[in-house]
Design an enzyme around this catalytic site. Structure first.
Site, PDB file in Angstrom:
ATOM      1  N   LYS A  46      -7.392  -1.023  11.614  1.00  0.00           N
ATOM      2  CA  LYS A  46      -6.783  -1.474  10.345  1.00  0.00           C
ATOM      3  C   LYS A  46      -5.585  -0.597  10.027  1.00  0.00           C
ATOM      4  O   LYS A  46      -4.539  -1.075   9.573  1.00  0.00           O
ATOM      5  CB  LYS A  46      -7.830  -1.428   9.221  1.00  0.00           C
ATOM      6  CG  LYS A  46      -7.379  -2.051   7.901  1.00  0.00           C
ATOM      7  CD  LYS A  46      -6.652  -1.102   6.968  1.00  0.00           C
ATOM      8  CE  LYS A  46      -6.283  -1.782   5.659  1.00  0.00           C
ATOM      9  NZ  LYS A  46      -5.505  -0.908   4.757  1.00  0.00           N
ATOM     10  N   ASP A  90       4.386 -14.309  11.741  1.00  0.00           N
ATOM     11  CA  ASP A  90       3.042 -14.735  11.335  1.00  0.00           C
ATOM     12  C   ASP A  90       2.062 -13.575  11.552  1.00  0.00           C
ATOM     13  O   ASP A  90       1.595 -13.347  12.668  1.00  0.00           O
ATOM     14  CB  ASP A  90       2.669 -15.966  12.183  1.00  0.00           C
ATOM     15  CG  ASP A  90       1.302 -16.526  11.847  1.00  0.00           C
ATOM     16  OD1 ASP A  90       0.515 -15.846  11.151  1.00  0.00           O
ATOM     17  OD2 ASP A  90       1.012 -17.650  12.297  1.00  0.00           O
ATOM     18  N   GLU A 124       0.834  -1.218   0.000  1.00  0.00           N
ATOM     19  CA  GLU A 124       0.000   0.000   0.000  1.00  0.00           C
ATOM     20  C   GLU A 124       0.865   1.262   0.000  1.00  0.00           C
ATOM     21  O   GLU A 124       1.720   1.425   0.877  1.00  0.00           O
ATOM     22  CB  GLU A 124      -0.906  -0.024   1.240  1.00  0.00           C
ATOM     23  CG  GLU A 124      -1.891   1.137   1.268  1.00  0.00           C
ATOM     24  CD  GLU A 124      -2.926   1.018   2.403  1.00  0.00           C
ATOM     25  OE1 GLU A 124      -3.293  -0.114   2.767  1.00  0.00           O
ATOM     26  OE2 GLU A 124      -3.345   2.067   2.906  1.00  0.00           O
ATOM     27  N   HIS A 133      -2.809  10.103  -0.762  1.00  0.00           N
ATOM     28  CA  HIS A 133      -3.038   8.878  -1.530  1.00  0.00           C
ATOM     29  C   HIS A 133      -3.048   9.150  -3.028  1.00  0.00           C
ATOM     30  O   HIS A 133      -2.544   8.361  -3.806  1.00  0.00           O
ATOM     31  CB  HIS A 133      -4.384   8.260  -1.143  1.00  0.00           C
ATOM     32  CG  HIS A 133      -4.283   7.391   0.071  1.00  0.00           C
ATOM     33  ND1 HIS A 133      -5.262   6.509   0.447  1.00  0.00           N
ATOM     34  CD2 HIS A 133      -3.305   7.245   0.988  1.00  0.00           C
ATOM     35  CE1 HIS A 133      -4.900   5.879   1.543  1.00  0.00           C
ATOM     36  NE2 HIS A 133      -3.713   6.320   1.897  1.00  0.00           N
TER      37      HIS A 133
END
Ligand code: MEV
Length: 429
Positions: free
Chosen positions: A268, A284, A84, A382
């Site tokens: 998130k 992991d 991202e 972005h």
């Protein structure tokens, strides 16, 4: 842990890829082979073939280094693997803001994992609970007879706890937790081996029947915490004063604290940073994700993993706490050559130090996101990266990408057809 001279790297993002690699190689004292591995991705298909079944190849992702982190008085460069755009720039910028307030302080629990043993058909659960308490020492001895690397490193079984789940779809069941110190390993294998090993003794003591024996990813005995302060003046923009921005950030956090729909996105954003570090170090990330979100819902309502408040001078204070089951030995961390290099860039931390760095990264990533959302909206940054990706996909040469992206932003036409037209135009010249 080894410390690079300084992680404060002004203009790092403006350097070329080659310059950045050379700088990180110098700061982390990478060998020529290790430096070369950064550009090849490290893992060979032969290694991939030993890691998983049915391997058919490799899948590469970008790795970046986040600048400006200072944690417990030490500078650290943070390697991050992520697809991202904006994450690296945002987290480095936030780390610079926290640096102005003295950097992060972080701490972590002992690396104790939980292995669960499900016991059914227990005739007298209360008597079984008492018997388990009585036999705790001998059960721990039985587990620790197993030996192995983690025990040689000073880890091993630390405690037994049990709970009765009296009302489940399958009726009552006793849940036994084996607390196991995994030292510098994530420890899933050691814990799973230990619970399988001790299950027959648990059956004998409780008179019940054991079904599942497996690690819990709600690793709430192995949490890490990070804190930091940003002087309000650092948050001022051309349009808004520092205190006004602090106020907007507190409002943004309050939204996540109160609303699960917002908290999911807020968390998130935290995991954008943490997962990228977890990936870079070969850990992991699904385990870390599972633990983080389960912890965020620990009080029965899903909420924010961070907390923000103001000190008496109006500066912004922030903290994060979450389970972080991370290892620096074993598993993919040991096999993946780039994971080894990532650990070297981090200064070869212990597992606890790595968890503390991850907590600081999560906090910085969260501040970056809510600051951007509260001040200018997230699309601002972005769109620039998005425009660059579109220019690249349209076939722009690397030295044309920035200019084409800028042209599309100025024209407010960030579209593949426009990028292709500009690229064709440049070819024609
Ligand atoms: C995007 O990947 C992450 C954010 O949505 C996080 C947030 O909203 O806090 C920007």
């Amino acid at each position: 842990m080894n410390t690079p001279k300084s992680s404060r790297l002004p203009g790092f993002f403006r350097r070329t890829l080659k310059e950045r690699i050379a700088l990180v190689a110098e700061l982390a004292s990478l060998s020529a082979d290790e430096t070369a591995t950064l550009t090849t991705g490290g893992l060979t298909s032969a290694q991939a073939d030993t890691m998983i079944e049915n391997a058919i190849g490799l899948y590469a992702l970008p790795m970046g280094a986040a600048a400006n982190f200072t944690i417990n008085g030490r500078d650290v460069l943070v390697p991050m693997v992520i697809e991202e755009p904006s994450v690296l720039a945002a987290v480095s910028n936030a780390a610079r803001l926290f640096r102005a307030g003295g950097g992060f302080t972080a701490e972590s629990d002992e690396p104790v994992m939980i292995g669960q043993i499900q016991v059914l058909d227990v005739a007298d659960p209360q008597a079984a609970l008492i018997a388990l308490r009585r036999e705790e020492a001998s059960l721990l001895d039985a587990v620790n007879q197993g030996g192995g690397g983690i025990q040689r490193a000073g880890g091993g079984a630390r405690g037994i706890e049990a709970r009765l789940l009296s009302d489940t779809p399958a009726g009552p069941m006793l849940i036994v937790h084996l607390l196991y110190d995994t030292r510098d390993a994530m420890g899933a294998n050691a814990v799973n081996t230990a619970v399988e090993r001790v299950a027959p003794e648990i059956e004998a003591i409780t008179g019940g029947r054991v079904n599942l024996r497996i690690l819990s990813n709600l690793a709430d005995r192995r949490k890490a915490r990070a804190r930091g302060v940003i002087p309000h003046a650092e948050l001022a923009t051309d349009e808004r004063s520092g205190p006004e921005v602090v106020q907007s950030i507190l409002e943004a956090w309050s939204f996540a604290a109160a609303d699960p729909y917002r908290a999911a996105t807020h968390n998130k954003g935290i995991m954008n940073g943490i997962d990228a570090l977890v990936m870079a170090t070969g850990n992991d990330w699904r385990a870390v994700e599972a633990g983080a979100h389960a912890y965020a819902a620990r009080n029965g309502r899903y909420t924010s993993l961070t907390r923000y408040w103001q000190d008496e001078r109006g500066n912004l204070c922030a903290e994060i706490e979450l389970p972080l089951a991370l290892g620096v030995v074993g598993g993919a961390t040991r096999i993946h050559p780039t994971a080894q290099i990532a650990l070297k860039i981090l200064g070869n931390p212990s597992a606890r130090e790595l968890a503390e760095i991850a907590a600081a990264v999560g906090l910085a990533q969260n501040l970056a996101a809510i600051r951007a959302l509260a001040v200018e909206g997230i699309q601002h940054g972005h769109m620039r990266m998005h425009a660059r990706q579109i220019a690249m996909a349209a076939g722009a040469a690397p030295d044309q990408v920035a200019a084409i992206a800028q042209q599309m932003i100025d024209e407010q036409q960030i579209r593949p057809e426009r990028a292709r037209a500009i690229v064709e135009g440049l070819k024609g010249r």
